[in-house]
Design an enzyme around this catalytic site. Sequence first.
Site, PDB file in Angstrom:
ATOM      1  N   CYS A   5      26.834  48.707  39.717  1.00 48.48           N
ATOM      2  CA  CYS A   5      27.540  47.859  38.759  1.00 48.48           C
ATOM      3  C   CYS A   5      26.523  47.191  37.851  1.00 48.48           C
ATOM      4  CB  CYS A   5      28.346  46.796  39.493  1.00 48.48           C
ATOM      5  SG  CYS A   5      29.037  45.592  38.345  1.00 48.48           S
ATOM      6  N   CYS A  11      28.364  38.590  36.631  1.00 49.50           N
ATOM      7  CA  CYS A  11      29.774  38.448  37.025  1.00 49.50           C
ATOM      8  C   CYS A  11      29.883  37.636  38.316  1.00 49.50           C
ATOM      9  CB  CYS A  11      30.407  39.826  37.201  1.00 49.50           C
ATOM     10  SG  CYS A  11      32.028  39.798  37.975  1.00 49.50           S
ATOM     11  N   CYS A  14      31.823  40.343  42.879  1.00 52.75           N
ATOM     12  CA  CYS A  14      31.686  41.177  44.080  1.00 52.75           C
ATOM     13  C   CYS A  14      30.437  40.769  44.848  1.00 52.75           C
ATOM     14  CB  CYS A  14      31.604  42.650  43.697  1.00 52.75           C
ATOM     15  SG  CYS A  14      33.127  43.292  43.022  1.00 52.75           S
ATOM     16  N   GLN A 212      50.788  41.230  45.056  1.00 50.13           N
ATOM     17  CA  GLN A 212      49.520  41.523  45.732  1.00 50.13           C
ATOM     18  C   GLN A 212      48.713  42.519  44.895  1.00 50.13           C
ATOM     19  OE1 GLN A 212      48.570  39.964  48.431  1.00 50.13           O
ATOM     20  NE2 GLN A 212      50.451  39.129  49.283  1.00 50.13           N
ATOM     21  N   GLU A 262      60.407  29.954  46.695  1.00 47.14           N
ATOM     22  CA  GLU A 262      59.256  30.224  45.827  1.00 47.14           C
ATOM     23  C   GLU A 262      59.283  29.229  44.665  1.00 47.14           C
ATOM     24  OE1 GLU A 262      56.497  32.347  45.303  1.00 47.14           O
ATOM     25  OE2 GLU A 262      56.389  31.367  43.332  1.00 47.14           O
ATOM     26  N   CYS A 337      45.289  34.303  52.792  1.00 46.86           N
ATOM     27  CA  CYS A 337      44.145  34.921  52.113  1.00 46.86           C
ATOM     28  C   CYS A 337      42.925  34.021  52.220  1.00 46.86           C
ATOM     29  CB  CYS A 337      44.486  35.225  50.658  1.00 46.86           C
ATOM     30  SG  CYS A 337      45.016  33.789  49.735  1.00 46.86           S
TER      31      CYS A 337
HETATM   32  N1  SAH Z   1      54.658  36.544  49.676  1.00 47.63           N
HETATM   33  C1  SAH Z   1      54.421  36.977  48.333  1.00 47.63           C
HETATM   34  C2  SAH Z   1      53.641  35.974  47.488  1.00 47.63           C
HETATM   35  C3  SAH Z   1      52.420  35.379  48.107  1.00 47.63           C
HETATM   36  S1  SAH Z   1      51.352  34.510  47.006  1.00 47.63           S
HETATM   37  C4  SAH Z   1      53.750  38.323  48.325  1.00 47.63           C
HETATM   38  O1  SAH Z   1      53.307  38.836  49.349  1.00 47.63           O
HETATM   39  O2  SAH Z   1      53.676  38.934  47.249  1.00 47.63           O
HETATM   40  C5  SAH Z   1      51.818  32.880  47.159  1.00 47.63           C
HETATM   41  C6  SAH Z   1      53.071  32.515  46.386  1.00 47.63           C
HETATM   42  O3  SAH Z   1      53.322  31.125  46.622  1.00 47.63           O
HETATM   43  C7  SAH Z   1      52.999  32.665  44.873  1.00 47.63           C
HETATM   44  O4  SAH Z   1      54.087  33.424  44.420  1.00 47.63           O
HETATM   45  C8  SAH Z   1      53.088  31.226  44.337  1.00 47.63           C
HETATM   46  O5  SAH Z   1      53.804  31.131  43.111  1.00 47.63           O
HETATM   47  C9  SAH Z   1      53.847  30.537  45.451  1.00 47.63           C
HETATM   48  N2  SAH Z   1      53.627  29.089  45.623  1.00 47.63           N
HETATM   49  C10 SAH Z   1      52.509  28.364  45.398  1.00 47.63           C
HETATM   50  N3  SAH Z   1      52.702  27.085  45.756  1.00 47.63           N
HETATM   51  C11 SAH Z   1      53.967  26.999  46.229  1.00 47.63           C
HETATM   52  C12 SAH Z   1      54.752  25.928  46.753  1.00 47.63           C
HETATM   53  N4  SAH Z   1      54.253  24.703  46.869  1.00 47.63           N
HETATM   54  N5  SAH Z   1      56.008  26.199  47.144  1.00 47.63           N
HETATM   55  C13 SAH Z   1      56.530  27.450  47.051  1.00 47.63           C
HETATM   56  N6  SAH Z   1      55.832  28.492  46.554  1.00 47.63           N
HETATM   57  C14 SAH Z   1      54.576  28.267  46.143  1.00 47.63           C
END
Ligand code: SAH
Length: 380
Positions: A5, A11, A14, A212, A262, A337
């Site tokens: 890279c 950057c 990575c 994701q 959400e 994560c």
């Molecule tokens: N489970 C999903 C998203 C995970 S990412 C997947 O696998 O694709 C985390 C998510 O939490 C994001 O969509 C973000 O918008 C949401 N989020 C962040 N803070 C939050 C809160 N306080 N209450 C509810 N959702 C929240």
Amino acid sequence: MNHRCPYEKKCGGCQFIHIPYKEQLQIKQENTEKLLNQFGKVLPVIGMNDPWHYRNKVHGVVAGDRRGNCFTGIYENNSHRAIRVDSCLIENEQADAIMNTITRLMKSFKMKPYNEDTGYGFLRHILVRTGYHTGQIMVVLVTASPVFPSKNNFVKALRKEHPEITTIVANVNHRNTSMILGEKQQVLYGKGFIEDVLCGKTFRISPKSFYQINPVQTEILYNTAMDFACLTGKERIIDAYSGIGTIGMVASDHAGEVISVELNKEAVRDAIANAKRNNIKNIRFFNDDAGIFMEKMAERKEKADVVFMDPPRSGSDRKFLNSLLRLRPERIVYISCNPETLARDLNYLEGNGYHTRKIQPVDMFPFTVHIESVVLLSQH
Ligand code: SAH
């Protein structure tokens, strides 16, 4: 294969770029064990067969050099100086090619890159999202002003070079914040979203919705979460931090009822459309803060058998965790994560009657230090 890279120093994205992939996995295993061994045995991390070019979402900040050439790149080590990046070893290659075409077209359209210091210029960012299984591609052009000069011709020229693009969205962001996308957006071509397939279900993804970034590993992640949940078809499930509703919908076939919560409005809109699209009837969506929502559920003395939770890097808050303890689900499947906030939250749940049963790390982010984990907790 020898991958090099040219941008690695500037950057910094990575951190593991020099380390053979197998060793990266070992390091991640050790790091996860350091943080999570106190709760139970950490299963061997699930890595990728082909760890390159996995990112389905690619972002470039638009900038120009003194000779008037435009390029996309990244901010140098989180500063505000943009450095040119033409290709990246972890990004989708088609997305990189599209970004290069756009910056080339900018010159012939006399379209100027936006300059944060002077406030002069037009195009600020390019975002490309790709559907791994569908091949659909969305281009989001983030501009500083709502008036898009010769927009029809620009779209035509871009589509001519990249007929694989299925939708183009113009998003206006006139503020100087770290947020890439602004409030207002306009669909210039196509539907304004892409679709992708995960665990046999089709999901639509809008520009601002979370999805994701590693589609191959996401299926492994979700299958692990389903395994851990041990659903029989009767359970009442909560899918907290549900994004576009993926986990809840994958679980819905094996559950009695799913309640999803959400915060992001656009993601909830996608989730509702996704349930319809997949003909799922036993799911409901709520647009709320997960902690506040759970508190309301606890106050109404509602029950849940299994809670899936997938919070952002900061983990969950006390409001959420305390309400979770009041709801007392039989099982909690925590997808994280960030093993540090995960350890903090597990510690709290362990101190309040839950036990960690399984810990499975999944490598969603090869070449970076990051690692995803799925954890099963239960009361008994
Ligand atoms: N489970 C999903 C998203 C995970 S990412 C997947 O696998 O694709 C985390 C998510 O939490 C994001 O969509 C973000 O918008 C949401 N989020 C962040 N803070 C939050 C809160 N306080 N209450 C509810 N959702 C929240």
